[in-house]
Scaffold this active site. Structure first.
Site, short mmCIF file in Angstrom:
data_model
loop_
_atom_site.label_atom_id
_atom_site.label_comp_id
_atom_site.label_asym_id
_atom_site.label_seq_id
_atom_site.Cartn_x
_atom_site.Cartn_y
_atom_site.Cartn_z
CG LEU A 52 -1.83 -1.22 1.39
CD1 LEU A 52 -2.88 -0.95 2.47
CD2 LEU A 52 -2.50 -1.61 0.09
N GLY A 77 1.16 -5.31 1.19
CA GLY A 77 0.09 -5.38 0.19
C GLY A 77 0.55 -6.03 -1.11
CG ASN A 107 6.55 -5.59 5.66
OD1 ASN A 107 5.55 -5.69 4.96
ND2 ASN A 107 7.37 -4.57 5.57
CD GLU A 108 0.94 -5.87 6.27
OE1 GLU A 108 1.63 -6.87 6.56
OE2 GLU A 108 0.34 -5.78 5.20
C1 LIG Z 1 -6.03 4.91 4.29
C2 LIG Z 1 -6.27 4.18 5.52
C3 LIG Z 1 -7.66 3.75 5.61
C4 LIG Z 1 -7.95 3.27 6.90
C5 LIG Z 1 -7.18 2.03 7.17
C6 LIG Z 1 -6.65 2.07 8.50
C7 LIG Z 1 -6.00 1.12 9.00
C8 LIG Z 1 -5.70 -0.09 8.32
C9 LIG Z 1 -4.79 -0.84 9.14
C10 LIG Z 1 -3.89 -1.52 8.66
C11 LIG Z 1 -3.73 -1.77 7.23
C12 LIG Z 1 -2.33 -1.96 6.94
C13 LIG Z 1 -2.08 -2.81 5.75
C14 LIG Z 1 -0.84 -2.30 5.15
C15 LIG Z 1 -0.37 -2.84 4.09
C16 LIG Z 1 0.79 -2.27 3.40
O1 LIG Z 1 1.05 -2.65 2.29
S1 LIG Z 1 1.74 -1.05 4.15
C17 LIG Z 1 3.10 -0.77 3.07
C18 LIG Z 1 4.24 -1.64 3.47
N1 LIG Z 1 5.31 -1.53 2.55
C19 LIG Z 1 6.56 -1.62 2.90
O2 LIG Z 1 6.91 -1.82 4.05
C20 LIG Z 1 7.56 -1.47 1.80
C21 LIG Z 1 8.54 -0.43 2.12
N2 LIG Z 1 9.47 -0.30 1.02
C22 LIG Z 1 10.55 -1.12 0.87
O3 LIG Z 1 10.79 -2.04 1.60
C23 LIG Z 1 11.46 -0.80 -0.28
O4 LIG Z 1 11.16 0.49 -0.73
C24 LIG Z 1 11.34 -1.77 -1.46
C25 LIG Z 1 9.90 -1.95 -1.93
C26 LIG Z 1 11.91 -3.13 -1.06
C27 LIG Z 1 12.16 -1.23 -2.66
O5 LIG Z 1 13.46 -0.98 -2.23
P1 LIG Z 1 14.42 -0.11 -3.15
O6 LIG Z 1 14.39 -0.66 -4.53
O7 LIG Z 1 15.73 -0.05 -2.46
O8 LIG Z 1 13.74 1.31 -3.24
P2 LIG Z 1 13.68 2.46 -2.10
O9 LIG Z 1 13.53 1.86 -0.76
O10 LIG Z 1 14.82 3.38 -2.33
O11 LIG Z 1 12.31 3.16 -2.48
C28 LIG Z 1 12.19 3.94 -3.66
C29 LIG Z 1 11.16 5.01 -3.42
O12 LIG Z 1 9.89 4.38 -3.20
C30 LIG Z 1 9.32 4.88 -2.01
N3 LIG Z 1 8.48 3.81 -1.40
C31 LIG Z 1 8.85 2.59 -1.06
N4 LIG Z 1 7.82 1.89 -0.56
C32 LIG Z 1 6.76 2.71 -0.59
C33 LIG Z 1 5.37 2.55 -0.18
N5 LIG Z 1 4.88 1.40 0.32
N6 LIG Z 1 4.56 3.60 -0.35
C34 LIG Z 1 5.03 4.77 -0.88
N7 LIG Z 1 6.32 4.97 -1.26
C35 LIG Z 1 7.16 3.94 -1.12
C36 LIG Z 1 10.51 5.22 -1.16
O13 LIG Z 1 10.15 6.08 -0.14
C37 LIG Z 1 11.42 5.83 -2.17
O14 LIG Z 1 10.98 7.12 -2.42
P3 LIG Z 1 12.02 8.30 -2.66
O15 LIG Z 1 12.80 7.90 -3.86
O16 LIG Z 1 12.86 8.37 -1.43
O17 LIG Z 1 11.19 9.49 -2.87
#
Ligand SMILES: CCCCC/C=C\C/C=C\CCC/C=C/C(=O)SCCNC(=O)CCNC(=O)[C@H](O)C(C)(C)COP(=O)(O)OP(=O)(O)OC[C@H]1O[C@@H](n2cnc3c(N)ncnc32)[C@H](O)[C@@H]1OP(=O)(O)O
Length: 291
Positions: A110, A155, A179-180
């Site tokens: 997400l 997600g 990993n949430e």
């Molecule tokens: C709206 C809410 C409604 C109400 C709901 C309320 C509650 C609900 C309760 C719980 C629900 C939760 C369910 C959640 C599910 C999810 O999916 S949460 C997201 C979890 N994701 C992660 O932990 C992934 C984090 N990212 C990484 O591990 C790494 O970025 C990677 C995907 C492995 C890629 O690595 P790499 O290739 O080294 O790239 P970078 O780390 O440098 O990232 C590049 C740029 O991308 C941005 N980014 C990464 N992940 C996300 C993301 N999930 N969302 C947005 N942006 C992301 C990162 O910041 C970098 O950006 P910049 O280049 O620095 O600008």
């Protein structure tokens, strides 16, 4: 499991109608949709989704191309759902491979930036779109294969688990899992249920309690993915696998059992409750931020 859900959807038009009311197809329909044309091969593109459909094999490949990491924002989720809806309506499309055009990442899950500091209305729309994606993939009439050609946390892992089969790139630098917990958030119960259906109860308990991300080898060991191949081979293996699956007589018409139907209904009811709770919670947070 997924086949049972698919069968339920096919045989229970009322349920399908209810789902479509619950889902965010309202806002989805208002947006542009990639068109599928009746020719041997076709390619359709929205900004963030490219669909290549080979009519001779009945197999479509959906390329996620939302830089940098295919994070699932409301806009992106909407595009995914529209593309899937289009394919679903084309009865000549029998198989779908989902993959990423981004290097090293299948989907980062997400979009965290789309969840923070947004209006309650946006949060509600966002959350509905997440649920719609899950419902559409899990209940798809097509055979679905995830070609996981990079990391797939949270997600992204959910998306791959809604598919019938997962092929992952055998690169130890990639990881996959829910990993949430490590992010300080609780994976919704339907994330959990989807994982239970994939790897079983105990593995899911461990995974969710510790917020585990698995290497491809570890993921294969617990059954979170079904096959590892060299990263150059992920997509070709997926299409080859699809051909084998589609050659099985009646693959799209597997019968279902009452047990699965009940589970589906439970999931649906709980999803409605969860959705209402999320909206209430979001509104409360919004109010408390005002003071
Ligand atoms: C709206 C809410 C409604 C109400 C709901 C309320 C509650 C609900 C309760 C719980 C629900 C939760 C369910 C959640 C599910 C999810 O999916 S949460 C997201 C979890 N994701 C992660 O932990 C992934 C984090 N990212 C990484 O591990 C790494 O970025 C990677 C995907 C492995 C890629 O690595 P790499 O290739 O080294 O790239 P970078 O780390 O440098 O990232 C590049 C740029 O991308 C941005 N980014 C990464 N992940 C996300 C993301 N999930 N969302 C947005 N942006 C992301 C990162 O910041 C970098 O950006 P910049 O280049 O620095 O600008």
């Amino acid at each position: 499991m997924k086949m049972a859900l698919r069968a339920c959807l096919r045989t229970k038009p009322g349920l399908t109608a209810l789902l479509s009311q619950l889902s965010c197809s309202g806002h989805a329909a208002a947006r542009r949709a990639p068109a599928l044309v009746a020719q041997r091969s076709s390619s359709s593109t929205s900004q963030k989704i490219k669909v290549d459909f080979d009519q001779s094999s009945g197999v479509a490949v959906m390329h996620m191309q939302s830089p940098p990491v295919n994070s699932l924002s409301l806009e992106f989720l909407t595009d995914v759902c529209i593309a899937l809806e289009k394919l679903e309506m084309d009865k000549s499309c029998r198989g779908l491979v989902v993959t990423s055009s981004q290097p090293k990442v299948f989907s980062a899950g997400l979009d965290i930036l789309d969840m923070y500091g947004k209006s309650p209305e946006h949060c509600a729309e966002f959350w509905k779109a997440v649920q719609e994606m899950w419902l559409k993939f899990y209940g798809s009439n097509m055979i679905t294969i995830a070609a996981v050609n990079g990391s797939s946390p949270a997600g992204g892992c959910l998306l791959s688990m809604t598919c019938d089969y997962r092929i992952m790139a055998d690169n130890p630098r990639y990881s996959i899992g829910l990993n949430e917990t490590k992010l300080g958030i609780v994976a919704p119960f339907w994330f959990k249920d989807t994982m239970v259906n994939t790897v079983g109860h105990r593995a899911t308990e461990m995974a969710l309690q510790l917020g585990l991300l698995y290497s491809p080898a570890e993921a294969l060991k617990i059954g979170l993915v079904d096959q590892l191949v060299h990263e150059d081979q992920v997509l070709t293996t997926a299409t080859e696998t699809m051909t084998k699956w589609l050659a099985i007589p009646g693959i799209l018409n597997i019968s279902y059992t009452c047990h699965f139907f009940h589970l589906w209904c439970c999931n649906l009811v709980c999803t409605i409750c969860s959705c209402v709770c999320q909206v209430i919670a979001a509104k409360k947070i919004h109010l408390s931020q005002d003071f």
